[in-house]
Design a protein around this motif. Structure first.
Motif, PDB file in Angstrom:
ATOM      1  N   LEU A   1      -1.026   5.738   8.450  1.00  0.00           N
ATOM      2  CA  LEU A   1      -2.143   6.178   7.616  1.00  0.00           C
ATOM      3  C   LEU A   1      -2.872   4.963   7.062  1.00  0.00           C
ATOM      4  N   PRO A   2      -4.154   5.084   6.809  1.00  0.00           N
ATOM      5  CA  PRO A   2      -4.907   3.944   6.284  1.00  0.00           C
ATOM      6  C   PRO A   2      -4.622   3.694   4.808  1.00  0.00           C
ATOM      7  N   MET A   3      -4.888   2.462   4.384  1.00  0.00           N
ATOM      8  CA  MET A   3      -4.780   2.152   2.956  1.00  0.00           C
ATOM      9  C   MET A   3      -5.648   3.137   2.192  1.00  0.00           C
ATOM     10  N   GLY A   4      -5.168   3.507   1.008  1.00  0.00           N
ATOM     11  CA  GLY A   4      -5.893   4.472   0.202  1.00  0.00           C
ATOM     12  C   GLY A   4      -5.392   5.888   0.390  1.00  0.00           C
ATOM     13  N   SER A   5      -4.467   6.083   1.328  1.00  0.00           N
ATOM     14  CA  SER A   5      -3.881   7.414   1.519  1.00  0.00           C
ATOM     15  C   SER A   5      -2.990   7.731   0.321  1.00  0.00           C
ATOM     16  N   SER A   6      -2.932   8.989  -0.024  1.00  0.00           N
ATOM     17  CA  SER A   6      -2.130   9.406  -1.171  1.00  0.00           C
ATOM     18  C   SER A   6      -0.676   9.623  -0.766  1.00  0.00           C
ATOM     19  N   LYS A   7       0.201   9.658  -1.765  1.00  0.00           N
ATOM     20  CA  LYS A   7       1.616   9.928  -1.458  1.00  0.00           C
ATOM     21  C   LYS A   7       1.762  11.295  -0.811  1.00  0.00           C
ATOM     22  N   GLU A   8       0.936  12.250  -1.219  1.00  0.00           N
ATOM     23  CA  GLU A   8       0.977  13.583  -0.622  1.00  0.00           C
ATOM     24  C   GLU A   8       0.617  13.530   0.870  1.00  0.00           C
ATOM     25  N   LEU A  26      14.199  11.995   9.555  1.00  0.00           N
ATOM     26  CA  LEU A  26      14.023  10.752  10.313  1.00  0.00           C
ATOM     27  C   LEU A  26      15.008   9.734   9.765  1.00  0.00           C
ATOM     28  N   ASP A  27      15.687   9.041  10.636  1.00  0.00           N
ATOM     29  CA  ASP A  27      16.599   8.009  10.173  1.00  0.00           C
ATOM     30  C   ASP A  27      15.830   6.807   9.629  1.00  0.00           C
ATOM     31  N   VAL A  28      14.745   6.426  10.306  1.00  0.00           N
ATOM     32  CA  VAL A  28      13.983   5.236   9.918  1.00  0.00           C
ATOM     33  C   VAL A  28      12.494   5.542   9.995  1.00  0.00           C
ATOM     34  N   VAL A  29      11.777   5.161   8.941  1.00  0.00           N
ATOM     35  CA  VAL A  29      10.319   5.243   8.914  1.00  0.00           C
ATOM     36  C   VAL A  29       9.801   3.812   8.788  1.00  0.00           C
ATOM     37  N   PHE A  30       8.948   3.399   9.727  1.00  0.00           N
ATOM     38  CA  PHE A  30       8.438   2.029   9.772  1.00  0.00           C
ATOM     39  C   PHE A  30       7.052   1.882   9.182  1.00  0.00           C
ATOM     40  N   VAL A  31       6.859   0.805   8.446  1.00  0.00           N
ATOM     41  CA  VAL A  31       5.540   0.245   8.184  1.00  0.00           C
ATOM     42  C   VAL A  31       5.405  -0.774   9.308  1.00  0.00           C
ATOM     43  N   HIS A  32       4.573  -0.443  10.276  1.00  0.00           N
ATOM     44  CA  HIS A  32       4.567  -1.184  11.534  1.00  0.00           C
ATOM     45  C   HIS A  32       3.469  -2.241  11.590  1.00  0.00           C
ATOM     46  N   MET A  47       1.757  -3.353   3.178  1.00  0.00           N
ATOM     47  CA  MET A  47       3.213  -3.268   3.296  1.00  0.00           C
ATOM     48  C   MET A  47       3.861  -2.699   2.036  1.00  0.00           C
ATOM     49  N   LEU A  48       3.291  -3.005   0.890  1.00  0.00           N
ATOM     50  CA  LEU A  48       3.871  -2.598  -0.395  1.00  0.00           C
ATOM     51  C   LEU A  48       3.001  -1.573  -1.121  1.00  0.00           C
ATOM     52  N   ASP A  49       2.275  -0.776  -0.358  1.00  0.00           N
ATOM     53  CA  ASP A  49       1.397   0.250  -0.920  1.00  0.00           C
ATOM     54  C   ASP A  49       2.187   1.171  -1.865  1.00  0.00           C
ATOM     55  N   PRO A  50       1.845   1.205  -3.149  1.00  0.00           N
ATOM     56  CA  PRO A  50       2.585   2.038  -4.097  1.00  0.00           C
ATOM     57  C   PRO A  50       2.612   3.518  -3.724  1.00  0.00           C
ATOM     58  N   GLN A  51       1.564   4.027  -3.111  1.00  0.00           N
ATOM     59  CA  GLN A  51       1.531   5.431  -2.695  1.00  0.00           C
ATOM     60  C   GLN A  51       2.536   5.689  -1.574  1.00  0.00           C
ATOM     61  N   MET A  52       2.621   4.757  -0.623  1.00  0.00           N
ATOM     62  CA  MET A  52       3.579   4.886   0.466  1.00  0.00           C
ATOM     63  C   MET A  52       5.008   4.791  -0.068  1.00  0.00           C
ATOM     64  N   LEU A  53       5.242   3.845  -0.987  1.00  0.00           N
ATOM     65  CA  LEU A  53       6.584   3.685  -1.554  1.00  0.00           C
ATOM     66  C   LEU A  53       6.986   4.921  -2.359  1.00  0.00           C
ATOM     67  N   ALA A  54       6.051   5.479  -3.102  1.00  0.00           N
ATOM     68  CA  ALA A  54       6.338   6.716  -3.860  1.00  0.00           C
ATOM     69  C   ALA A  54       6.642   7.862  -2.906  1.00  0.00           C
ATOM     70  N   ALA A  55       5.908   7.943  -1.810  1.00  0.00           N
ATOM     71  CA  ALA A  55       6.156   8.988  -0.812  1.00  0.00           C
ATOM     72  C   ALA A  55       7.545   8.825  -0.205  1.00  0.00           C
ATOM     73  N   MET A  56       7.947   7.599   0.077  1.00  0.00           N
ATOM     74  CA  MET A  56       9.285   7.377   0.640  1.00  0.00           C
ATOM     75  C   MET A  56      10.368   7.797  -0.342  1.00  0.00           C
ATOM     76  N   ASP A  57      10.157   7.554  -1.616  1.00  0.00           N
ATOM     77  CA  ASP A  57      11.124   8.016  -2.621  1.00  0.00           C
ATOM     78  C   ASP A  57      11.272   9.533  -2.559  1.00  0.00           C
ATOM     79  N   ILE A  58      10.145  10.226  -2.456  1.00  0.00           N
ATOM     80  CA  ILE A  58      10.153  11.691  -2.356  1.00  0.00           C
ATOM     81  C   ILE A  58      10.878  12.129  -1.085  1.00  0.00           C
TER      82      ILE A  58
END
Length: 125
Positions: A1-8, A26-32, A47-58
């Motif tokens: 997903l592009p930068m600016g995507s929401s955690k949802e 999924l066993d592994v989700v990559f930031v590729h 790489m450290l997008d807060p929305q992506m990191l929050a989504a991974m926590d969920i």
């Protein structure tokens, strides 16, 4: 997903992937492909997008994804970005390119990841 995507949007994307794959997690989700752009700050932000990191926590809490990973094959700032990934302590898996002639600092990345592993909970490297 592009930068600016929401955690949802991130969560929905993984849920759609699970459905297409016919699996429950999924066993592994990559930031590729970190380091494809020569703008270090932009690549670090991706790489450290807060929305992506929050989504991974969920996703982890819901049992839909087990591990967050990052990969880089360069050509820009690969070692520096992978060191940032290790230092961030967000990633369970790192996949740097390993070519001592092209990326002589990869040894430092691997050593840093190993030291981090020894100092924290068990993780995959």
């Amino acid at each position: 997903l592009p930068m600016g995507s929401s955690k949802e949007e991130y969560v929905a994307s993984v849920e759609q992937s699970l459905e297409r794959l016919g699996v429950d997690h999924l066993d592994v989700v990559f930031v590729h492909a970190i380091g494809q752009d020569d703008d270090f700050a932009a690549e670090k932000a991706r790489m450290l997008d807060p929305q992506m990191l929050a989504a991974m926590d969920i996703l982890k809490k819901r049992g839909l994804a087990n591990h967050l990973a990052v990969s880089s094959h360069g050509p820009y700032n690969m070692e520096k970005l992978m060191l940032e990934a290790v230092k961030s302590d967000h990633f369970d898996v790192i996949m740097p390119a390993f070519n001592f002639m092209k990326f002589p600092g990869v040894g430092e990345v691997i050593a840093s990841a190993s030291n981090m592993l020894k100092a924290t909970k068990p993780r995959l490297i």
